[in-house]
Design an enzyme around this catalytic site. Structure first.
Site, short mmCIF file in Angstrom:
data_model
loop_
_atom_site.label_atom_id
_atom_site.label_comp_id
_atom_site.label_asym_id
_atom_site.label_seq_id
_atom_site.Cartn_x
_atom_site.Cartn_y
_atom_site.Cartn_z
N TYR A 117 0.85 -1.19 0.00
CA TYR A 117 0.00 0.00 0.00
C TYR A 117 0.88 1.24 0.00
CZ TYR A 117 -3.80 3.19 0.92
OH TYR A 117 -4.72 4.20 0.80
N GLN A 167 -10.66 -0.19 0.40
CA GLN A 167 -10.92 -0.96 -0.82
C GLN A 167 -9.63 -1.44 -1.47
OE1 GLN A 167 -11.78 2.20 -0.25
NE2 GLN A 167 -11.45 3.53 -2.01
N ASN A 208 -3.47 5.76 6.44
CA ASN A 208 -4.22 6.45 7.49
C ASN A 208 -4.84 5.45 8.46
OD1 ASN A 208 -6.53 5.41 6.25
ND2 ASN A 208 -7.03 7.33 5.21
N GLN A 213 8.11 16.51 11.62
CA GLN A 213 7.37 15.27 11.87
C GLN A 213 5.90 15.56 12.16
OE1 GLN A 213 8.88 12.53 11.35
NE2 GLN A 213 7.28 11.07 11.91
N HIS A 252 2.92 15.52 9.49
CA HIS A 252 2.30 14.29 8.98
C HIS A 252 0.79 14.28 9.19
CE1 HIS A 252 5.22 11.37 7.45
NE2 HIS A 252 6.10 11.91 8.27
N GLU A 277 8.79 5.46 17.35
CA GLU A 277 9.03 5.02 15.98
C GLU A 277 10.37 5.57 15.49
OE1 GLU A 277 6.98 5.44 11.54
OE2 GLU A 277 6.38 6.76 13.18
N HIS A 278 10.53 6.88 15.60
CA HIS A 278 11.79 7.55 15.24
C HIS A 278 12.42 8.10 16.51
CE1 HIS A 278 8.98 8.11 11.78
NE2 HIS A 278 10.03 7.69 11.10
N ASP A 296 13.35 8.76 5.91
CA ASP A 296 12.05 8.63 5.25
C ASP A 296 12.16 8.57 3.75
OD1 ASP A 296 10.54 8.49 7.53
OD2 ASP A 296 9.72 10.51 7.40
N HIS A 316 1.00 -39.83 19.97
CA HIS A 316 2.36 -39.39 19.69
C HIS A 316 3.35 -40.50 20.04
CE1 HIS A 316 0.66 -35.43 19.19
NE2 HIS A 316 1.85 -34.85 19.04
#
Length: 450
Positions: free
Chosen positions: A136, A198, A221, A266, A269, A336-337, A370, A429
């Site tokens: 994506y 979708q 998103n 940042q 975003h 994350e960063h 990035d 077994h």
């Protein structure tokens, strides 16, 4: 506000080993309003599974005003290339080459292996890429060509057999020309003019001539992230991604202007993108707080609107007593960063242990990672860096194991298996071990119960 827990998006940490002092504290978390998103996405996925391509076309029309072809033709790709300026093509190829070479270096760290676990009994592992992936690539407000490079390139280096990529189309022209150029350059086998839930469903369910994806990857998103979360299990995913976030560690040697701009960069975003500053120098922290609002106003209006909201509702400024306290806070937040603008960078590299990607020194910044540096920008958010890393060649690979034995090599394994199985109450077994001993060693008596 000392001694209180820090609200890190999804998690509330009750206490730290040291008191924490906030100069600014967040008033919202990433979970705000999430329940409504979850309900809406589930309804869409149910309809898409039931009605297939017809529902995907309806959602493309309703959300993106797109009524053109869903599958992008090779002719459309060639026409898009003509619209991409040569300098931009060169920049994209430069970044793609860095990302590809870094992914190849990652792949070289993982290999097949085997061991003779006992005489005559061998076991090993193989690295096998997944068969098909869906990548994506976000669109809409920003054209994320870098996301195409990060997801498609790494899948190609891993050896994935079929790569489907999708991105939200413009209602007039479809996927942006630079994004199309990048998707094709990086190795996508099929490209879909589809965004949102979708697009995710089309790749997961195998619509428009693409095979069903074994794995879904890429940022998006909150609706895209929720769709991936719901589908996880029937398909693999890179991670459940929340809003992107950044934590900066800065001491008295840091440049407040650089720190402030990195936070603002940042925050653009989205309205719910947390940014955090952890500092030991009050003067620096207060200088950053003063500068951020004016820097936000230098951005284009849409970017500024996002950054204002993120700074107002999600930003935090934390004052610590020393660098050990800063490490403790950073490791608990698991950003994350994670940027370090402080002295003795090697010390920080050795001490920090919980982050998606680490940026050491004022000479680098999150934007480098990035866009063009090489390491992947699809990274764990919402504190999930506590237990996982970001997207890499390894995420596309399955580490599978195998075993084989000689008759003599199976003898002690079978006897131990039979006794352990009976102790556990698993007679079936045990019998599978018994019959091999009977076949391979018919003249021997074995003690096969405890």
């Amino acid at each position: 506000m000392e001694g209180q827990g820090i609200k890190n998006q999804n998690c509330i940490f009750e206490r730290f080993f040291v008191p924490i002092k906030y100069l600014k504290k967040a008033v919202r978390t990433a979970e705000s309003d999430q329940e409504q998103v979850r309900s809406e996405v589930q309804k869409m996925l149910d309809r898409l599974k039931r009605e297939g391509e017809a529902a995907a076309r309806i959602y493309a029309r309703d959300f993106d005003k797109w009524v053109g072809e869903i599958v992008v033709s090779q002719e459309a790709i060639e026409n898009a290339k003509k619209l991409v300026p040569q300098q931009l093509q060169d920049d994209i190829r430069f970044a793609h080459d860095n990302i590809r070479r870094f992914a190849e270096a990652q792949k070289a760290t993982t290999s097949d292996c085997s061991i003779e676990v006992s005489p005559g009994f061998w076991a090993g592992q193989k690295q096998i890429p997944v068969g098909s992936v869906g990548c994506y690539v976000p669109g809409g407000r920003y054209s994320h060509i870098a996301s195409a490079m990060m997801t498609i390139t790494t899948a190609a280096v891993a050896g994935v057999s079929h790569i489907t990529a999708c991105s939200p189309p413009s209602h007039e022209t479809g996927i942006a020309p630079a994004t199309l150029f990048t998707m094709d350059l990086c190795g996508a086998h099929r490209i879909l003019n589809l965004g949102g839930v979708q697009g995710i469903a089309a790749m997961a369910y195998g619509m428009f001539g693409a095979p069903k994806a074994d794995m879904l990857v890429g940022p998006g998103n909150q609706y895209v992230a929720e769709a991936k979360r719901i589908l996880f299990g029937s398909v693999g995913i890179d991670m459940v991604a929340g809003p992107t976030d950044l934590l900066i560690i800065a001491d008295q040697t840091a440049d407040p202007y650089l720190v402030a701009w990195d936070l603002v960069g940042q925050a653009e975003h989205g309205y719910n993108s947390p940014v955090w500053l952890v500092a030991t120098d009050r003067a620096l922290a207060e200088a950053v707080i003063r500068q951020v609002p004016s820097l936000i106003e230098e951005l284009p209006e849409l970017n500024a609107k996002n950054a204002r909201a993120a700074w107002r509702d999600y930003a935090e400024i934390i004052l610590c007593g020393d660098r050990h306290e800063m490490v403790e806070v950073a490791n608990r937040y698991s950003p994350e960063h994670l940027q370090v603008q402080a002295a003795d960078l090697d010390w920080w590299l050795s001490q920090l242990r919980s982050y998606g990607s680490l940026f050491l020194g004022e000479e680098t910044t999150v934007a480098f990672g990035d866009k063009a540096a090489g390491p992947n920008h699809v990274l764990p958010t919402s504190g999930s860096a506590r237990y996982t890393g970001g997207l890499s060649v390894h995420k596309y690979m399955k580490t599978v194991t195998w075993q084989r034995a000689s008759k003599d090599g199976s003898r002690p394994i079978a006897a131990a298996t039979a006794r352990i199985s009976r102790l556990e109450g698993m007679e079936g077994h045990a019998r599978t071990a018994d019959i091999r001993l009977e076949k391979f060693f018919p003249n021997e008596n074995f003690r096969l119960s405890v």
